[in-house]
Design a protein around this motif. Structure first.
Motif, PDB file in Angstrom:
ATOM      1  N   ASP A   1      71.587  -1.475  56.699  1.00  0.00           N
ATOM      2  CA  ASP A   1      71.345  -1.389  58.126  1.00  0.00           C
ATOM      3  C   ASP A   1      71.369  -2.772  58.780  1.00  0.00           C
ATOM      4  O   ASP A   1      70.809  -3.728  58.263  1.00  0.00           O
ATOM      5  CB  ASP A   1      69.981  -0.741  58.357  1.00  0.00           C
ATOM      6  CG  ASP A   1      69.769  -0.418  59.801  1.00  0.00           C
ATOM      7  OD1 ASP A   1      69.466  -1.342  60.553  1.00  0.00           O
ATOM      8  OD2 ASP A   1      69.943   0.752  60.168  1.00  0.00           O
TER       9      ASP A   1
ATOM     10  N   HIS B   1      61.594  -1.917  56.476  1.00  0.00           N
ATOM     11  CA  HIS B   1      61.833  -1.378  55.131  1.00  0.00           C
ATOM     12  C   HIS B   1      60.814  -1.976  54.184  1.00  0.00           C
ATOM     13  O   HIS B   1      60.372  -3.106  54.362  1.00  0.00           O
ATOM     14  CB  HIS B   1      63.241  -1.737  54.648  1.00  0.00           C
ATOM     15  CG  HIS B   1      64.316  -0.906  55.268  1.00  0.00           C
ATOM     16  ND1 HIS B   1      64.798  -1.162  56.511  1.00  0.00           N
ATOM     17  CD2 HIS B   1      64.984   0.191  54.809  1.00  0.00           C
ATOM     18  CE1 HIS B   1      65.736  -0.263  56.805  1.00  0.00           C
ATOM     19  NE2 HIS B   1      65.857   0.569  55.792  1.00  0.00           N
TER      20      HIS B   1
ATOM     21  N   CYS C   1      69.521   4.783  56.088  1.00  0.00           N
ATOM     22  CA  CYS C   1      69.607   4.898  54.629  1.00  0.00           C
ATOM     23  C   CYS C   1      68.650   5.943  54.059  1.00  0.00           C
ATOM     24  O   CYS C   1      68.745   6.313  52.898  1.00  0.00           O
ATOM     25  CB  CYS C   1      69.356   3.543  53.972  1.00  0.00           C
ATOM     26  SG  CYS C   1      67.649   2.982  54.086  1.00  0.00           S
TER      27      CYS C   1
ATOM     28  N   CYS D   1      63.991   5.489  57.308  1.00  0.00           N
ATOM     29  CA  CYS D   1      65.087   4.797  58.014  1.00  0.00           C
ATOM     30  C   CYS D   1      66.199   5.811  58.330  1.00  0.00           C
ATOM     31  O   CYS D   1      66.692   6.480  57.432  1.00  0.00           O
ATOM     32  CB  CYS D   1      65.627   3.673  57.129  1.00  0.00           C
ATOM     33  SG  CYS D   1      67.180   2.983  57.707  1.00  0.00           S
TER      34      CYS D   1
ATOM     35  N   CYS E   1      68.962  -1.857  52.159  1.00  0.00           N
ATOM     36  CA  CYS E   1      69.529  -1.084  53.265  1.00  0.00           C
ATOM     37  C   CYS E   1      70.608  -1.911  53.912  1.00  0.00           C
ATOM     38  O   CYS E   1      70.426  -3.084  54.214  1.00  0.00           O
ATOM     39  CB  CYS E   1      68.444  -0.754  54.292  1.00  0.00           C
ATOM     40  SG  CYS E   1      69.080   0.154  55.705  1.00  0.00           S
TER      41      CYS E   1
HETATM   42 ZN   LIG Z   1      67.581   1.691  55.951  1.00  0.00          ZN
END
Ligand SMILES: [Zn+2]
Length: 398
Positions: free
Chosen positions: A63, A55, A37, A34, A61
């Motif tokens: 995100d 993920h 992260c 990713c 995360c």
């Molecule tokens: Zn991530």
């Protein structure tokens, strides 16, 4: 999400079409991470759905793409490919480490850097405002595009818009206020324009449809707007609205009703000059009929012909009403420099065109004729019909 980092640190994007066989081989030989992260992500190659990265379970995360729907991914992918087809420099899910944000799409156009966010699920107003401000601070022009599923007409040319929906408004080069939306199933943009709210939730507006295959970016940033405003429609909807809310008024509307009662005014007997549509009225959350009645009470009611009215004095009264929460501004984060008082200036300009005021200087007006208040329903109807007839031409062009 549609992009991931490889072991060597390069970005692998699913924005470009790949064959499934190729992706299967790549998946067996590569590891993906990713970009936000740094955690491992898996390449998902299901049969039904759009190819994407996810993920692994258990990773935390922050995100924003976690939990994004396939509808969102599909739209994002189509918008990315649409820009790419036009030869526009574009990056999908570009992670900007300076602002720690990853807009859906970043692109360069006409000397500007844009951050496009395609929004399919409600996010908090706070996040929207924070992200938009960060884009501006770092020289991006934010371009929020709403999912068209939120943009449905209640009746012809009548739309219900929440305060959050107003966040999506932007201004075109020729000063039109528009709300762009996109639907990946219909492969079509829908653009709301000529928006005139007559209540907190409802607005008269025009909607235009643009197939993604026949539309370029210029038409989305600066669509050709044909204003087809109908004053009769506006008048009718506002009338209906007034009747509704006066039967079930909220506390702030009650306050308004008490005040106009003290002034010997009656909500049902307001003249057609109060409650006029103006271009910037969407910057005021309070319905036009209310803020224009306050203006009438504060600056017009006691004046006689030849009296002067200065806009600075009007602004003082207006700000006092805002301070007391009797007039409430609307937050439009993509237009941070706009002042709601512009709507008041436009209203004065309307009164000037109607012959009620005459402009004398940059900020000064002279009252020409008093706005007469109807005494009965019948008189009100007559006044309204006469008003519509007389001003038909100019009311259609705000
Ligand atoms: Zn991530």
């Amino acid at each position: 999400m549609l992009t991931a980092q490889t072991k060597s640190g390069t970005i692998f994007s699913l924005g470009t079409e790949h064959k499934k066989e190729t992706l299967l081989i790549i998946r067996d030989n590569e590891e993906f991470f990713c970009p936000a992260c740094g955690e491992r992500v898996s390449l998902k190659l299901g049969n039904q759905r759009i190819y994407h990265f996810a993920h692994r379970s258990g990773t935390v995360c922050r995100d924003s793409y976690e939990g994004e729907t396939f509808y969102h991914m599909k739209g994002k992918l189509q918008l990315y490919q649409w820009l790419e087809r036009q030869g526009i420099p574009v990056a999908l899910e570009y992670y900007d480490s300076k602002i720690k944000q990853r807009p859906d799409i970043v692109f360069q156009y006409d000397g500007n850097k844009y951050a496009l966010e395609y929004q399919c699920s409600p996010i908090s107003e706070e996040i929207f405002i924070k992200r938009t401000a960060a884009y501006y601070e770092h020289n991006y022009i934010p371009l929020w595009i709403m999912s068209s599923k939120y943009l449905k007409a209640k009746r012809s040319n009548v739309f219900s818009l929440s305060n959050f929906d107003y966040f999506f408004f932007r201004k075109t080069k020729d000063n039109h206020l528009i709300l762009p939306s996109y639907c990946p199933d219909e492969k079509q943009f829908r653009i709301l324009s000529s928006v005139y709210p007559y209540s907190i939730k409802n607005a008269i507006a025009n909607i235009t449809h643009h197939s993604i295959h026949k539309t370029g970016i210029e038409e989305i940033l600066a669509p050709n707007i044909i204003n087809r405003f109908s004053f009769a429609k506006w008048s009718m909807e506002m009338e209906k609205f007034n009747l509704n809310w006066s039967l079930h008024p909220s506390p702030d509307l009650n306050r308004f009703l008490r005040e106009i009662y003290r002034q010997n005014l009656n909500l049902y007997l307001l003249p057609p000059e109060i409650g006029l549509p103006v271009n910037h009225s969407l910057f005021i959350q309070t319905p036009s009929i209310i803020w224009q009645t306050y203006l009438y009470i504060d600056v017009l009611q006691d004046k006689i012909p030849k009296d002067l009215i200065d806009l600075r004095e009007v602004e003082r009264h207006y700000n006092k009403r805002i301070f007391k929460n009797e007039i409430i501004n609307r937050n439009v984060p993509q237009l941070p420099g706009e002042r709601s008082f512009n709507a008041v200036k436009e209203y004065f300009h309307q009164l000037e065109r109607l012959g009620i005021l005459m402009k004398k200087s940059e900020t000064g007006f002279q009252l020409q004729t008093k706005i007469s208040i109807p005494k009965s329903n019948r008189e009100k109807e007559e006044r309204r019909n006469e008003f519509c007839q007389k001003n038909k031409f100019f009311l259609a062009k705000i």
